[in-house]
Structure formats: C-alpha cells, structure tokens
Motif scaffolding. Structure first.
Motif, PDB file in Angstrom:
ATOM      1  N   ALA A   1      -3.290  -7.619  13.868  1.00  0.00           N
ATOM      2  CA  ALA A   1      -2.421  -6.676  13.166  1.00  0.00           C
ATOM      3  C   ALA A   1      -3.263  -5.643  12.423  1.00  0.00           C
ATOM      4  O   ALA A   1      -3.005  -4.435  12.491  1.00  0.00           O
ATOM      5  N   TYR A   2      -4.280  -6.123  11.720  1.00  0.00           N
ATOM      6  CA  TYR A   2      -5.125  -5.214  10.933  1.00  0.00           C
ATOM      7  C   TYR A   2      -5.769  -4.161  11.835  1.00  0.00           C
ATOM      8  O   TYR A   2      -5.759  -2.962  11.529  1.00  0.00           O
ATOM      9  N   ARG A   3      -6.322  -4.605  12.957  1.00  0.00           N
ATOM     10  CA  ARG A   3      -7.003  -3.661  13.860  1.00  0.00           C
ATOM     11  C   ARG A   3      -6.003  -2.654  14.417  1.00  0.00           C
ATOM     12  O   ARG A   3      -6.322  -1.479  14.575  1.00  0.00           O
ATOM     13  N   HIS A   4      -4.800  -3.114  14.665  1.00  0.00           N
ATOM     14  CA  HIS A   4      -3.781  -2.178  15.150  1.00  0.00           C
ATOM     15  C   HIS A   4      -3.386  -1.186  14.046  1.00  0.00           C
ATOM     16  O   HIS A   4      -3.195  -0.001  14.287  1.00  0.00           O
ATOM     17  N   TRP A   5      -3.300  -1.708  12.834  1.00  0.00           N
ATOM     18  CA  TRP A   5      -2.883  -0.875  11.690  1.00  0.00           C
ATOM     19  C   TRP A   5      -3.836   0.299  11.485  1.00  0.00           C
ATOM     20  O   TRP A   5      -3.423   1.409  11.132  1.00  0.00           O
ATOM     21  N   LEU A   6      -5.139   0.024  11.738  1.00  0.00           N
ATOM     22  CA  LEU A   6      -6.138   1.080  11.559  1.00  0.00           C
ATOM     23  C   LEU A   6      -5.862   2.281  12.463  1.00  0.00           C
ATOM     24  O   LEU A   6      -6.266   3.399  12.153  1.00  0.00           O
ATOM     25  N   THR A   7      -5.123   2.056  13.566  1.00  0.00           N
ATOM     26  CA  THR A   7      -4.826   3.159  14.490  1.00  0.00           C
ATOM     27  C   THR A   7      -3.538   3.890  14.122  1.00  0.00           C
ATOM     28  O   THR A   7      -3.153   4.847  14.768  1.00  0.00           O
ATOM     29  N   MET A   8      -2.857   3.403  13.069  1.00  0.00           N
ATOM     30  CA  MET A   8      -1.525   3.943  12.760  1.00  0.00           C
ATOM     31  C   MET A   8      -1.554   4.892  11.570  1.00  0.00           C
ATOM     32  O   MET A   8      -2.461   4.858  10.751  1.00  0.00           O
ATOM     33  N   LYS A   9      -0.494   5.725  11.484  1.00  0.00           N
ATOM     34  CA  LYS A   9      -0.328   6.614  10.332  1.00  0.00           C
ATOM     35  C   LYS A   9       0.977   6.283   9.625  1.00  0.00           C
ATOM     36  O   LYS A   9       1.938   5.863  10.271  1.00  0.00           O
ATOM     37  N   MET A  10       1.005   6.531   8.327  1.00  0.00           N
ATOM     38  CA  MET A  10       2.237   6.304   7.599  1.00  0.00           C
ATOM     39  C   MET A  10       3.320   7.231   8.144  1.00  0.00           C
ATOM     40  O   MET A  10       3.078   8.411   8.329  1.00  0.00           O
ATOM     41  N   PRO A  11       4.525   6.687   8.415  1.00  0.00           N
ATOM     42  CA  PRO A  11       5.567   7.545   8.993  1.00  0.00           C
ATOM     43  C   PRO A  11       6.028   8.599   7.988  1.00  0.00           C
ATOM     44  O   PRO A  11       6.056   8.351   6.786  1.00  0.00           O
ATOM     45  N   GLY A  12       6.389   9.771   8.503  1.00  0.00           N
ATOM     46  CA  GLY A  12       6.806  10.838   7.592  1.00  0.00           C
ATOM     47  C   GLY A  12       8.237  11.254   7.815  1.00  0.00           C
ATOM     48  O   GLY A  12       8.687  12.250   7.287  1.00  0.00           O
ATOM     49  N   TRP A  13       8.989  10.459   8.584  1.00  0.00           N
ATOM     50  CA  TRP A  13      10.289  10.960   9.003  1.00  0.00           C
ATOM     51  C   TRP A  13      11.437  10.596   8.080  1.00  0.00           C
ATOM     52  O   TRP A  13      12.487  11.189   8.142  1.00  0.00           O
ATOM     53  N   ALA A  14      11.278   9.632   7.226  1.00  0.00           N
ATOM     54  CA  ALA A  14      12.385   9.293   6.334  1.00  0.00           C
ATOM     55  C   ALA A  14      12.629  10.444   5.364  1.00  0.00           C
ATOM     56  O   ALA A  14      11.746  11.249   5.105  1.00  0.00           O
ATOM     57  N   ASN A  15      13.834  10.524   4.848  1.00  0.00           N
ATOM     58  CA  ASN A  15      14.208  11.612   3.955  1.00  0.00           C
ATOM     59  C   ASN A  15      13.749  11.301   2.529  1.00  0.00           C
ATOM     60  O   ASN A  15      14.527  11.187   1.605  1.00  0.00           O
ATOM     61  N   LEU A  16      12.435  11.127   2.379  1.00  0.00           N
ATOM     62  CA  LEU A  16      11.878  10.700   1.107  1.00  0.00           C
ATOM     63  C   LEU A  16      10.686  11.574   0.753  1.00  0.00           C
ATOM     64  O   LEU A  16       9.982  12.057   1.635  1.00  0.00           O
ATOM     65  N   LYS A  17      10.485  11.754  -0.550  1.00  0.00           N
ATOM     66  CA  LYS A  17       9.266  12.417  -0.986  1.00  0.00           C
ATOM     67  C   LYS A  17       8.342  11.342  -1.542  1.00  0.00           C
ATOM     68  O   LYS A  17       8.657  10.706  -2.546  1.00  0.00           O
ATOM     69  N   ILE A  18       7.223  11.121  -0.884  1.00  0.00           N
ATOM     70  CA  ILE A  18       6.329  10.040  -1.282  1.00  0.00           C
ATOM     71  C   ILE A  18       4.929  10.593  -1.510  1.00  0.00           C
ATOM     72  O   ILE A  18       4.360  11.250  -0.638  1.00  0.00           O
ATOM     73  N   ALA A  19       4.396  10.318  -2.710  1.00  0.00           N
ATOM     74  CA  ALA A  19       3.014  10.704  -2.966  1.00  0.00           C
ATOM     75  C   ALA A  19       2.123   9.829  -2.079  1.00  0.00           C
ATOM     76  O   ALA A  19       2.475   8.700  -1.771  1.00  0.00           O
ATOM     77  N   PRO A  20       0.948  10.354  -1.663  1.00  0.00           N
ATOM     78  CA  PRO A  20       0.075   9.558  -0.793  1.00  0.00           C
ATOM     79  C   PRO A  20      -0.264   8.215  -1.447  1.00  0.00           C
ATOM     80  O   PRO A  20      -0.465   8.139  -2.655  1.00  0.00           O
ATOM     81  N   ILE A  21      -0.317   7.172  -0.634  1.00  0.00           N
ATOM     82  CA  ILE A  21      -0.656   5.846  -1.148  1.00  0.00           C
ATOM     83  C   ILE A  21      -2.110   5.553  -0.771  1.00  0.00           C
ATOM     84  O   ILE A  21      -2.498   5.718   0.382  1.00  0.00           O
ATOM     85  N   ASP A  22      -2.912   5.142  -1.764  1.00  0.00           N
ATOM     86  CA  ASP A  22      -4.294   4.774  -1.482  1.00  0.00           C
ATOM     87  C   ASP A  22      -4.341   3.274  -1.202  1.00  0.00           C
ATOM     88  O   ASP A  22      -4.287   2.457  -2.116  1.00  0.00           O
ATOM     89  N   PHE A  23      -4.446   2.929   0.069  1.00  0.00           N
ATOM     90  CA  PHE A  23      -4.379   1.512   0.436  1.00  0.00           C
ATOM     91  C   PHE A  23      -5.645   0.746   0.057  1.00  0.00           C
ATOM     92  O   PHE A  23      -5.672  -0.469   0.110  1.00  0.00           O
ATOM     93  N   GLN A  24      -6.697   1.479  -0.331  1.00  0.00           N
ATOM     94  CA  GLN A  24      -7.912   0.801  -0.795  1.00  0.00           C
ATOM     95  C   GLN A  24      -7.858   0.546  -2.298  1.00  0.00           C
ATOM     96  O   GLN A  24      -8.761  -0.077  -2.858  1.00  0.00           O
ATOM     97  N   ASP A  25      -6.808   1.032  -2.940  1.00  0.00           N
ATOM     98  CA  ASP A  25      -6.694   0.867  -4.387  1.00  0.00           C
ATOM     99  C   ASP A  25      -5.725  -0.266  -4.732  1.00  0.00           C
ATOM    100  O   ASP A  25      -5.216  -0.352  -5.835  1.00  0.00           O
ATOM    101  N   ILE A  26      -5.479  -1.111  -3.766  1.00  0.00           N
ATOM    102  CA  ILE A  26      -4.497  -2.172  -3.957  1.00  0.00           C
ATOM    103  C   ILE A  26      -5.187  -3.535  -3.884  1.00  0.00           C
ATOM    104  O   ILE A  26      -6.141  -3.714  -3.119  1.00  0.00           O
ATOM    105  N   ILE A  27      -4.722  -4.452  -4.712  1.00  0.00           N
ATOM    106  CA  ILE A  27      -5.219  -5.830  -4.626  1.00  0.00           C
ATOM    107  C   ILE A  27      -4.293  -6.596  -3.698  1.00  0.00           C
ATOM    108  O   ILE A  27      -3.084  -6.623  -3.915  1.00  0.00           O
ATOM    109  N   TYR A  28      -4.851  -7.178  -2.663  1.00  0.00           N
ATOM    110  CA  TYR A  28      -4.007  -7.783  -1.637  1.00  0.00           C
ATOM    111  C   TYR A  28      -3.771  -9.282  -1.828  1.00  0.00           C
ATOM    112  O   TYR A  28      -3.026  -9.891  -1.094  1.00  0.00           O
ATOM    113  N   TYR A  29      -4.430  -9.858  -2.804  1.00  0.00           N
ATOM    114  CA  TYR A  29      -4.141 -11.264  -3.042  1.00  0.00           C
ATOM    115  C   TYR A  29      -4.231 -11.597  -4.523  1.00  0.00           C
ATOM    116  O   TYR A  29      -5.224 -11.285  -5.184  1.00  0.00           O
TER     117      TYR A  29
END
Ligand SMILES: Nc1ncnc2c1ncn2[C@@H]1O[C@H](COP(=O)(O)OP(=O)(O)OP(=O)(O)O)[C@@H](O)[C@H]1O
Ligand SMILES: [Mg+2]
Lengths: 250, 482
Positions: B59-87
C-alpha cells in the motif's frame, strides 16, 4: 387593565398598516374585532405578538402593567399572550406532542418551574384533546402538516387549551369550520373563560358570536378602530355590511 | 426579515464546541513522518504476522505514486504528510481484566462524554469497543457474544487471534489501491474494530464503538471490518467526539462490510470530531472510505450517518449490490456550521438483478458552512429490474452558507427505474415565529425545526443513538442568542 393599546402605528416595508389603534381589554372580557379584508386585523395580532417584520413607529402597548413592546416574542408568549393564527404554519417532522411538551416546558422554565412530569403531561393532552374533540392520533402527526383547514383551526384551540393563556387573540378561527366544529371550538373557548383571562376574537361572521357572546365589538377600518359597541353592533354589521361605516368615516 | 436572519447567523456563529478537553495519558509515539521504517515500526509494535507487513508495504509503495484528489467541492490547505505522527499508543500497563483496571483518566474522559463504559455495560446492553489513540483499551461483552460464535474485538486482536479471517476479507471491498486516503490508511492503520457474525446468527445487542482522537499531532487511521455470514444480522454503531486542538488533525478511516447470502448489516454513525473554531482554525480533516458489498443474494446493507463535526468531511458510504435482490440504503444528515465543509454522499453500484437502493440525504448549512451532496447511482447492464430512489434535501440557515448537489446517474438497461428528487429550503421565519409565539425560544425552535427536518434519517438510528443524535444536532447549531 390587562391590555392597553394607545395610538399604535405600525408599518411594513415603509407602508403604514396600523394608523392609530386605541384599545383597552380588561380581565374577564371578550372583545370582537370585525372589519373589511386587508384593514389590519391580523397585523394587529402580529404586532401584539411581537413579529419583527412589522415596525412600530408610534404609540404604546401596556400588558399586565409592562411595556410589551420591549419583550421578545417568546417572553410575550410566556407572559400569557396566545395567538390563534389565521394561517397556522406547518412544521414537518415535529409532532404536536413534542411541540407542546417543548412549549409547556419552556414556559414553565421561564416561571422557575421544573419540567412537567410525563404522566401529568399526557393526562393534560388527553383532557384537552377531548375538549376540542380532535382525534387521538392527530397529536402524533407533524404540526399542521397535511391537516385539513378545520383540523388546523381545532389544533390552534387545542394548543390554547394546553397553554392556558391570559390573553388569547383568535384570528378568524371560525373561518373554514363546519357547523359542528364551530360549536366545538366555541364551547372550548367558553370552557376556558375565567375571570382572570380575556379573549380578542377576530371574525367576519356574526354566527361565532352567537356562541361566544362578546362584551364589546369593534370595527377596524384602514388601520383604525372606527366604531365600538356592544354585541348588537355585530348584528347590525351582519345586516348592513360595512358601507355605512365607510361613508360615515369618509 | 433582514434583522432576523442576521440574528440567526450570529447565534450560530457563536456556537462553541462542547467537548473540548484533553486527556493527559503518557503516550508511546513513533517519530514524525512516514517511510518504510515507520511502517515496519508500526507492524513490529503490533507484533503482526508477515502478511500484514506486506500488505502495508504494498500500500505504501502504491501511495507514493498517488496524488491527493482535488475534485471534491472543498477548500483544503496542503497537508504535510511528513509532519504527522503515525503511531501513538496509551502506555501499556499489563493485560486488563476489568474496567477497574482501565486508566481512571480515560474513564473520566468517557464520563465527560456521558458514555461511561460501566453505565453502557450495565444499563443499555450495548457492547462497547472503545478505541483511544489507535489502541483498543477495553472490549466488553465479548464473552457473551463469543458463546454464539460472534467475534467483536479490536482489529489488532483479530490479526493475532483470527489471522485467517482477516487475510480472507481485508482489502476485498476497499482494495489497497482504492484511493489516496484509503491507500494511506492501508499502509499505516493502527487499530480499529473487527466484527464477525457466523452463519444464521442474529447478533442480540447493538455493537458499539466510540472513537476518540487524543494525542496532539497524531493522525488517526482506523480500520473496521464487518463480516456477516449467510443469514446473519448485526447492527453496528460508531460514534465519536474529539478534544479541542489548534492544529489540524488528519483522520483517514476505512470501513469494509461484507454481507453474504440473506445477511443484513446496519451501520450507524454519529460523527462529532472537533470542527475547528469560528474562524476555521483547527478541526479534524475527516477523509473516510466506507464501503459494503452485498455479496450474496437477498442481502442488505444500510448506512445511517449523522455528521455534525470535523472541519472537513469527505465521505461516501457506498454499497456494491452484487447479489440478486440485494438492498442498499443510505440515510444521512450532515451539518456544517461556522467554517465547516462537507462533501458527502454515497455510491450505489447495482450489479445483481432486482437490486434496490434508497438514498435519503439531508444537508444543513449554517454560518459560512459549505455542504455538498455527491452521489452516484449506477445500474449495470445485467442488473435488470433494479430500482433506486434518491431524495436530497438542503436546509440553509442564514445567507452566508452554501449547499450543492452533484447527483450522477448511469443506467445501462431499460427495465430499471431511477428516481431523484432534490429540494433546497431556508429555515422559514414563519416557522420560527410560530414556535416563538408558543413560548419556545429561538435556539430551541431551531433545534426543533432542524430535528423535524432530519427526522426521516434520525428514525433509522437505533434507540440508544437517536436521543444522543438529536441532542447533538441541536448543540451543533447552538449559540448564545444575541
Ligand atoms: N408581510 C407583508 N408584506 C406586505 N404587506 C403586508 C404583509 N402583511 C400584511 N400586509 C398588508 O397589510 C394589510 C393588512 O393586512 P392584514 O392581514 O392585517 O389584514 P386583515 O384585516 O387581517 O385582512 P383579512 O380580513 O383578509 O384577514 C394588507 O394590505 C396586506 O396586504
Ligand atoms: Mg387577517
């Protein structure tokens, strides 16, 4: 004096509808207000209730010795003012039972009382349903949604009985009622009459006043009360219409 | 009119979140950021079998090839996925044998929410699997349930005790390649719930999970798997509230449901994550992938959701109607207040013959809230004689909020019928006045009208939930009336 209205002027979107109303209502009295269509009868009820679309530009209303115009809508109701509406509003998804329980408890809270116990509330509901002879299951339905014209009017009287107001203003509660329903509504009102409360009945027809005999009859015309009298005035209006008053006034 | 609607807007923009408190429990955290080592760390921490680690890494290796979707009708500030604690895990003491051994502070948190485990256990007959900071702390009732062969436990426990079931079903409804957030979840999920109802068993109690985000800066990645075997029935409830935070927190959950022949699953959610403050700061980003498959003939999956929280909600509980005569339902109430944004709806994929789906969506927008319904109904060529009924209503409070409807309909055969109805209304001044004239204050009046508007959906909720949901609806629109 329960209610004193002095030189009341009110307008909507800059258009003046009430143009100097004077009226005094004592406890124990029944007043009837009649008058041609569009002369401001419902507007008067709305202004007394505190509806904000109407702007009071002049005059005063005193109720139980207080300046009524300063009170918000809900506090006027909690102080015992009730309007039986000419066109009751539908509230989808809200049962009459739930609606009434909310109303009763908010009024009790205002008076510093605890919420009404469930059993007592249901008993009260049953009594009043019997009073206005409405079908038992009607109160499980959403407020006024899909009600027939007559059912809506009976529902107004039912709510009045539940809330036991000090001043009830019934705006054309008789319109759209069949003969039996008219008698039921009138009987309901008569049973609720005490020395401590008062009724203002807005109507176009004498026949309701056969059942609920008024102490005073007023004619509202172009935003003013142009004639007041006793119950005979209603009979006279029934017979002659409004033309003679219009002429007298013009 | 004008002054009235201003008043309404004011009163709603002043509503404060009622569950803003933080529990202080020492946590055992992974360092910030995401890489293969972090994933190995999580997997090792959880003592997982090899197949799980492989699933995560794929899953992780696949995720690296993906981009955050932009199609929902939402305004979202960029998310820094390296700034998150995962456990992050509450510090393990020892194996708990009873509620009295649960961290008292944790119990206190539940008490503040009015969902004390003890009360729940004794009074309501609800089995509770409480998830806090990614690790299940306590599962109740599992003994009673296990006598009937029902498994209801944390996902981690299922991985240890029932690895074959997990291996057989995990990722079959939501594949690890499904979408950006689902793929991320598949790589880093830490815990969640697992539920298995064996053939012919009707689960005697509502199964309930309360989720709670707790440690600061911790992404929450839940994973839930529900399997109902042939002829089985279960009603499952998920509910949550989160403590107040300054920084946005990411929440990307997955729920998978599998219903075999004649099985029926009812999934109810009350979602009340921290929505952020009046200016739109803080609040939870809620990106959820929920999907069920009606695999066998005559099976049924019903989603009911009441969404009042989160700064951003992105969520489409969906049904794949594969079995003939299978039934999918989606009932939703979504509230957006202040600066909240919601883009939610459902997908109904009709693949089997005579399949039926119902969609009832009620959006409520207040303040500057922005509420979108997005729905897809697809009736495939072979899904003959299928039917869908959709009703999407929007209610606006004030005039600074928005409501949008995006229905997509694809019908690939002639014998099927799709009906779609949509309405947009404003809370009417007439209704408010009528209530107020009966002595009902503005706030209660709005609560009453909104609950009435949402009744069709609320009545789908299990009793235990309905009362809470009604309160929540009123509270989420509450403010001091000026
Ligand atoms: N919301 C409103 N906007 C504009 N004009 C209004 C509004 N409400 C009332 N009016 C006007 O005010 C006047 C008085 O209306 P009101 O309803 O008080 O009359 P009424 O005496 O009750 O009549 P009826 O016997 O037909 O019920 C009418 O000309 C009406 O058109
Ligand atoms: Mg009128």
């Amino acid at each position: 004096m329960l209610l004193t209205i002095k030189n009341l002027h009110a307008s909507i979107n800059g258009k003046e509808i009430l143009r100097g109303i004077n009226l005094e209502v004592k406890k124990g009295e029944v007043h009837a207000i009649m008058g041609p269509n569009g002369t401001g009868k419902s507007t008067l009820a709305s202004v007394i209730a505190g509806r904000e679309v109407f702007e009071v530009t002049e005059g005063e209303i005193t109720y139980k010795g207080k300046n009524l115009l300063k009170l918000p809508i809900e506090d006027r109701a909690r102080e015992g003012i009730f309007i039986g509406f000419q066109y009751p509003v539908e509230i989808p998804g809200v049962s009459i039972t739930n609606f009434m329980r909310t109303a009763v408890n908010e009024i009790r809270k205002y008076k510093g009382l605890d919420p009404i116990p469930a059993v007592e509330f249901l008993k009260l509901m049953e009594e009043n349903k019997r009073l206005v002879e409405i079908q038992s299951n009607l109160t499980n339905r959403s407020v006024n949604e899909g009600f027939s014209g007559g059912e809506k009017k009976k529902n107004e009287i039912f709510q009045m009985a539940m809330l036991e107001p000090t001043l009830a203003i019934l705006d054309e509660t008789d319109s759209g009622l069949d003969i039996d329903a008219l008698r039921i509504v009138a009987n309901g009102v008569n049973k609720l009459r005490t020395k401590e409360n008062a009724f203002v009945i807005i109507t176009h027809y004498q026949r309701l006043l056969d059942y609920i005999v008024p102490d005073f009859v007023h004619v509202l015309f172009e935003g003013r009360i142009v004639k007041s009298g006793n119950k005979e005035l209603a009979l006279e209006l029934e017979e002659k219409g409004y033309d003679w008053i219009k002429k007298e006034f013009e | 009119m004008e002054s009235d609607s201003n008043k309404i807007i004011d009163s709603f923009t002043q509503g404060d979140y009622k569950f803003g408190f933080i529990t202080d429990i020492e946590t055992d955290m992974a360092p910030k950021g995401l890489n293969e080592d972090i994933i190995r760390f999580i997997s090792a921490k959880k003592n997982e079998p090899e197949f799980m680690l492989e699933f995560r890494l794929k899953a992780y290796r696949h995720w690296l090839t993906m981009k955050m979707p932009g199609w929902a009708n939402l305004k979202i500030a960029p998310i820094d996925f390296q700034d998150i604690i995962y456990y992050a895990a509450p510090k393990k003491k020892k194996q708990l044998s009873g509620l009295d051994e649960v961290d008292p502070e944790l119990l206190d948190t539940f008490n503040k929410l009015g969902i004390s485990l003890e009360e729940q256990k004794k009074l309501s007959g609800v089995a509770v699997d409480a998830v806090m900071d990614s690790v299940s702390v306590k599962t109740t009732f599992s003994d009673t349930l296990s006598k009937q062969g029902i498994i209801f436990c944390s996902f981690s426990e299922a991985v240890q005790k029932h690895p074959d079931l997990v291996k057989q079903y995990m990722g079959t409804v939501v594949p690890y390649t499904d979408n950006f957030f689902a793929t991320l979840n598949s790589a880093v999920f830490t815990d969640g719930s697992f539920c298995f109802i064996p053939k012919g068993v009707r689960c005697p109690v509502e199964l309930s999970t309360y989720f709670r985000i707790n440690a600061a800066n911790t992404g929450q990645f839940e994973r839930t798997l529900i399997i109902a075997e042939e002829g089985a029935y279960v009603s499952y409830m998920e509910g949550c509230t989160a403590p107040q935070r300054d920084k946005n927190q990411l929440h990307a959950a997955i729920v998978e449901i599998i219903a075999l022949k004649d099985a029926s699953v009812k999934y109810s959610t009350v979602q009340n994550w921290y929505p952020g403050n009046k200016k739109g700061e803080g609040g939870i980003f809620n990106f959820v992938t929920k999907r069920g498959i009606c695999k066998g003939n005559n099976s049924k999956i019903s989603w009911t959701q009441v969404e009042t929280g989160s700064a951003i909600t992105w969520k489409y509980p969906s049904c794949i109607l594969l079995g003939d005569n299978s039934v999918g339902e989606f009932y939703s109430v979504a509230v957006t207040n202040n600066m909240q944004q919601a883009d939610t709806g459902t997908k109904m994929q009709h693949l089997g013959k005579n399949t039926k789906s119902t969609i009832i969506s009620k959006g409520i927008s207040a303040g500057h809230g922005n509420n979108s319904y997005r729905g897809l109904v697809r009736i495939a060529k072979n899904a003959v004689n299928s039917r869908n009924y959709s009703q999407c209503d929007s209610l606006l409070l004030g005039n600074k909020c928005g409501a949008h409807t995006f229905p997509y309909i694809q019908v690939e055969n002639k014998s099927s019928i799709v009906e779609h109805e949509a309405t947009t209304s404003k809370i009417s001044e007439d209704q408010l006045f009528y209530c107020q004239q009966r002595g009902i204050g503005m706030e209660s009046a709005i609560g009453l009208i909104v609950n009435g508007y949402a009744k069709e959906v609320l009545k789908q909720l299990p009793m235990e939930f309905a009362v809470e949901a009604q309160k929540l609806l009123s509270i989420s629109l509450e403010g001091s009336v000026g």
